[in-house]
Design a protein around this motif. Structure first.
Motif, PDB file in Angstrom:
ATOM      1  N   TYR A  91       0.843  -1.187   0.000  1.00 30.42           N
ATOM      2  CA  TYR A  91       0.000   0.000   0.000  1.00 30.42           C
ATOM      3  C   TYR A  91       0.884   1.245   0.000  1.00 30.42           C
ATOM      4  O   TYR A  91       0.644   2.191  -0.765  1.00 30.42           O
ATOM      5  N   ALA A  92       1.914   1.250   0.825  1.00 31.26           N
ATOM      6  CA  ALA A  92       2.839   2.388   0.879  1.00 31.26           C
ATOM      7  C   ALA A  92       3.595   2.534  -0.439  1.00 31.26           C
ATOM      8  O   ALA A  92       3.817   3.650  -0.912  1.00 31.26           O
ATOM      9  N   ARG A  93       3.965   1.440  -1.020  1.00 26.82           N
ATOM     10  CA  ARG A  93       4.721   1.470  -2.273  1.00 26.82           C
ATOM     11  C   ARG A  93       3.923   2.109  -3.408  1.00 26.82           C
ATOM     12  O   ARG A  93       4.455   2.877  -4.196  1.00 26.82           O
ATOM     13  N   PHE A  94       2.641   1.795  -3.478  1.00 29.73           N
ATOM     14  CA  PHE A  94       1.842   2.249  -4.602  1.00 29.73           C
ATOM     15  C   PHE A  94       1.036   3.521  -4.349  1.00 29.73           C
ATOM     16  O   PHE A  94       0.480   4.089  -5.275  1.00 29.73           O
ATOM     17  N   THR A  95       0.964   3.991  -3.109  1.00 27.90           N
ATOM     18  CA  THR A  95       0.188   5.201  -2.836  1.00 27.90           C
ATOM     19  C   THR A  95       1.049   6.369  -2.394  1.00 27.90           C
ATOM     20  O   THR A  95       0.545   7.474  -2.256  1.00 27.90           O
ATOM     21  N   SER A  96       2.314   6.138  -2.163  1.00 32.43           N
ATOM     22  CA  SER A  96       3.151   7.204  -1.645  1.00 32.43           C
ATOM     23  C   SER A  96       4.544   7.116  -2.250  1.00 32.43           C
ATOM     24  O   SER A  96       5.113   6.044  -2.365  1.00 32.43           O
ATOM     25  N   ASP A  97       5.092   8.267  -2.588  1.00 32.64           N
ATOM     26  CA  ASP A  97       6.444   8.266  -3.124  1.00 32.64           C
ATOM     27  C   ASP A  97       7.409   9.040  -2.222  1.00 32.64           C
ATOM     28  O   ASP A  97       8.546   9.249  -2.562  1.00 32.64           O
ATOM     29  N   ARG A  98       6.912   9.438  -1.068  1.00 33.31           N
ATOM     30  CA  ARG A  98       7.757  10.179  -0.141  1.00 33.31           C
ATOM     31  C   ARG A  98       8.492   9.235   0.804  1.00 33.31           C
ATOM     32  O   ARG A  98       8.104   8.089   0.996  1.00 33.31           O
ATOM     33  N   ILE A  99       9.526   9.747   1.418  1.00 30.98           N
ATOM     34  CA  ILE A  99      10.361   8.967   2.340  1.00 30.98           C
ATOM     35  C   ILE A  99       9.801   9.094   3.752  1.00 30.98           C
ATOM     36  O   ILE A  99       9.321  10.152   4.147  1.00 30.98           O
ATOM     37  N   PHE A 100       9.909   8.025   4.526  1.00 33.74           N
ATOM     38  CA  PHE A 100       9.479   8.062   5.915  1.00 33.74           C
ATOM     39  C   PHE A 100      10.465   8.891   6.733  1.00 33.74           C
ATOM     40  O   PHE A 100      11.675   8.802   6.544  1.00 33.74           O
ATOM     41  N   VAL A 101       9.935   9.664   7.652  1.00 38.31           N
ATOM     42  CA  VAL A 101      10.766  10.492   8.518  1.00 38.31           C
ATOM     43  C   VAL A 101      11.018   9.731   9.812  1.00 38.31           C
ATOM     44  O   VAL A 101      10.077   9.246  10.451  1.00 38.31           O
ATOM     45  N   ALA A 102      12.293   9.606  10.188  1.00 37.47           N
ATOM     46  CA  ALA A 102      12.653   8.913  11.421  1.00 37.47           C
ATOM     47  C   ALA A 102      12.135   9.699  12.623  1.00 37.47           C
ATOM     48  O   ALA A 102      12.025  10.925  12.590  1.00 37.47           O
ATOM     49  N   GLY A 103      11.804   8.965  13.664  1.00 36.26           N
ATOM     50  CA  GLY A 103      11.340   9.622  14.886  1.00 36.26           C
ATOM     51  C   GLY A 103      10.460   8.700  15.706  1.00 36.26           C
ATOM     52  O   GLY A 103      10.277   7.530  15.389  1.00 36.26           O
ATOM     53  N   GLU A 104       9.950   9.262  16.780  1.00 38.37           N
ATOM     54  CA  GLU A 104       9.070   8.509  17.668  1.00 38.37           C
ATOM     55  C   GLU A 104       7.629   8.924  17.368  1.00 38.37           C
ATOM     56  O   GLU A 104       7.306  10.111  17.367  1.00 38.37           O
ATOM     57  N   TYR A 105       6.790   7.964  17.110  1.00 34.68           N
ATOM     58  CA  TYR A 105       5.408   8.225  16.731  1.00 34.68           C
ATOM     59  C   TYR A 105       4.454   7.547  17.698  1.00 34.68           C
ATOM     60  O   TYR A 105       4.751   6.484  18.238  1.00 34.68           O
ATOM     61  N   VAL A 106       3.314   8.180  17.871  1.00 35.29           N
ATOM     62  CA  VAL A 106       2.244   7.598  18.676  1.00 35.29           C
ATOM     63  C   VAL A 106       1.127   7.226  17.713  1.00 35.29           C
ATOM     64  O   VAL A 106       0.566   8.082  17.028  1.00 35.29           O
ATOM     65  N   PHE A 107       0.857   5.934  17.652  1.00 36.39           N
ATOM     66  CA  PHE A 107      -0.182   5.409  16.765  1.00 36.39           C
ATOM     67  C   PHE A 107      -1.285   4.770  17.585  1.00 36.39           C
ATOM     68  O   PHE A 107      -1.127   4.499  18.775  1.00 36.39           O
ATOM     69  N   SER A 108      -2.380   4.499  16.918  1.00 40.11           N
ATOM     70  CA  SER A 108      -3.502   3.803  17.521  1.00 40.11           C
ATOM     71  C   SER A 108      -4.005   2.749  16.538  1.00 40.11           C
ATOM     72  O   SER A 108      -3.985   2.977  15.330  1.00 40.11           O
ATOM     73  N   PRO A 109      -4.458   1.622  17.058  1.00 44.11           N
ATOM     74  CA  PRO A 109      -5.061   0.617  16.172  1.00 44.11           C
ATOM     75  C   PRO A 109      -6.323   1.137  15.482  1.00 44.11           C
ATOM     76  O   PRO A 109      -6.821   0.517  14.550  1.00 44.11           O
ATOM     77  N   ALA A 110      -6.823   2.296  15.899  1.00 56.38           N
ATOM     78  CA  ALA A 110      -8.002   2.888  15.280  1.00 56.38           C
ATOM     79  C   ALA A 110      -7.652   3.690  14.031  1.00 56.38           C
ATOM     80  O   ALA A 110      -8.539   4.197  13.359  1.00 56.38           O
ATOM     81  N   GLN A 111      -6.371   3.798  13.697  1.00 57.87           N
ATOM     82  CA  GLN A 111      -5.946   4.553  12.521  1.00 57.87           C
ATOM     83  C   GLN A 111      -5.916   3.653  11.289  1.00 57.87           C
ATOM     84  O   GLN A 111      -5.541   2.483  11.360  1.00 57.87           O
ATOM     85  N   SER A 112      -6.262   4.251  10.151  1.00 64.43           N
ATOM     86  CA  SER A 112      -6.175   3.533   8.877  1.00 64.43           C
ATOM     87  C   SER A 112      -4.742   3.600   8.363  1.00 64.43           C
ATOM     88  O   SER A 112      -3.926   4.389   8.864  1.00 64.43           O
ATOM     89  N   LEU A 113      -4.433   2.797   7.357  1.00 67.24           N
ATOM     90  CA  LEU A 113      -3.087   2.820   6.783  1.00 67.24           C
ATOM     91  C   LEU A 113      -2.769   4.192   6.202  1.00 67.24           C
ATOM     92  O   LEU A 113      -1.641   4.677   6.313  1.00 67.24           O
ATOM     93  N   ALA A 114      -3.755   4.830   5.598  1.00 67.37           N
ATOM     94  CA  ALA A 114      -3.519   6.143   5.000  1.00 67.37           C
ATOM     95  C   ALA A 114      -3.105   7.161   6.052  1.00 67.37           C
ATOM     96  O   ALA A 114      -2.166   7.942   5.840  1.00 67.37           O
ATOM     97  N   SER A 115      -3.759   7.162   7.200  1.00 66.44           N
ATOM     98  CA  SER A 115      -3.405   8.130   8.240  1.00 66.44           C
ATOM     99  C   SER A 115      -2.055   7.803   8.871  1.00 66.44           C
ATOM    100  O   SER A 115      -1.301   8.714   9.231  1.00 66.44           O
ATOM    101  N   ILE A 116      -1.718   6.535   8.986  1.00 67.04           N
ATOM    102  CA  ILE A 116      -0.417   6.139   9.516  1.00 67.04           C
ATOM    103  C   ILE A 116       0.684   6.601   8.576  1.00 67.04           C
ATOM    104  O   ILE A 116       1.692   7.179   9.000  1.00 67.04           O
TER     105      ILE A 116
END
Length: 122
Positions: A91-116
């Motif tokens: 999903y990341a490969r085909f919907t995004s061409d930007r690079i991930f930014v290193a860091g500490e993130y707070v996620f929730s299982p309630a988030q979709s892949l797009a928001s993550i």
């Protein structure tokens, strides 16, 4: 009836049964392809959606510099943020061409892949 006529009749029966078998195999293969397609689609759509929409849990995930998309996907799956590292990676490969930014993130299982993805690429 002579032997030649009997031979022709039995040959005709064998031809009909071979065609019938061929047709049944063809329908079975078609059914299996459709079944696999529908199952795969449902799995993909389910994996893109939030893991648990009602969850209020907050999960802290550290993304290190130089981690590949596949490494990040496996880490998110291990931490319980996403359902499938495989689906996230593609999903990341085909919907995004930007690079991930290193860091500490707070996620929730309630988030979709797009928001993550959006959160990690800002």
């Amino acid at each position: 009836m002579n032997k030649g006529a009997e031979y022709l009749k039995s040959g005709a029966k064998e031809t009909v049964s071979v065609h019938l078998l061929y047709r049944r195999i063809k329908y079975l293969l078609f059914f299996l392809v459709v079944l696999l397609g529908v199952s795969g689609y449902r799995y993909w759509v389910g994996a893109i959606e939030p893991l648990d929409e009602t969850s209020t849990e907050q999960i802290v995930v550290q993304i290190d510099r130089g981690q590949s998309r596949a490494d990040i996907a496996r880490k998110l799956e291990r931490e319980g943020v996403i359902q499938s590292a495989f689906v996230f990676n593609y999903y990341a490969r085909f919907t995004s061409d930007r690079i991930f930014v290193a860091g500490e993130y707070v996620f929730s299982p309630a988030q979709s892949l797009a928001s993550i993805l959006d959160k990690m690429q800002k």
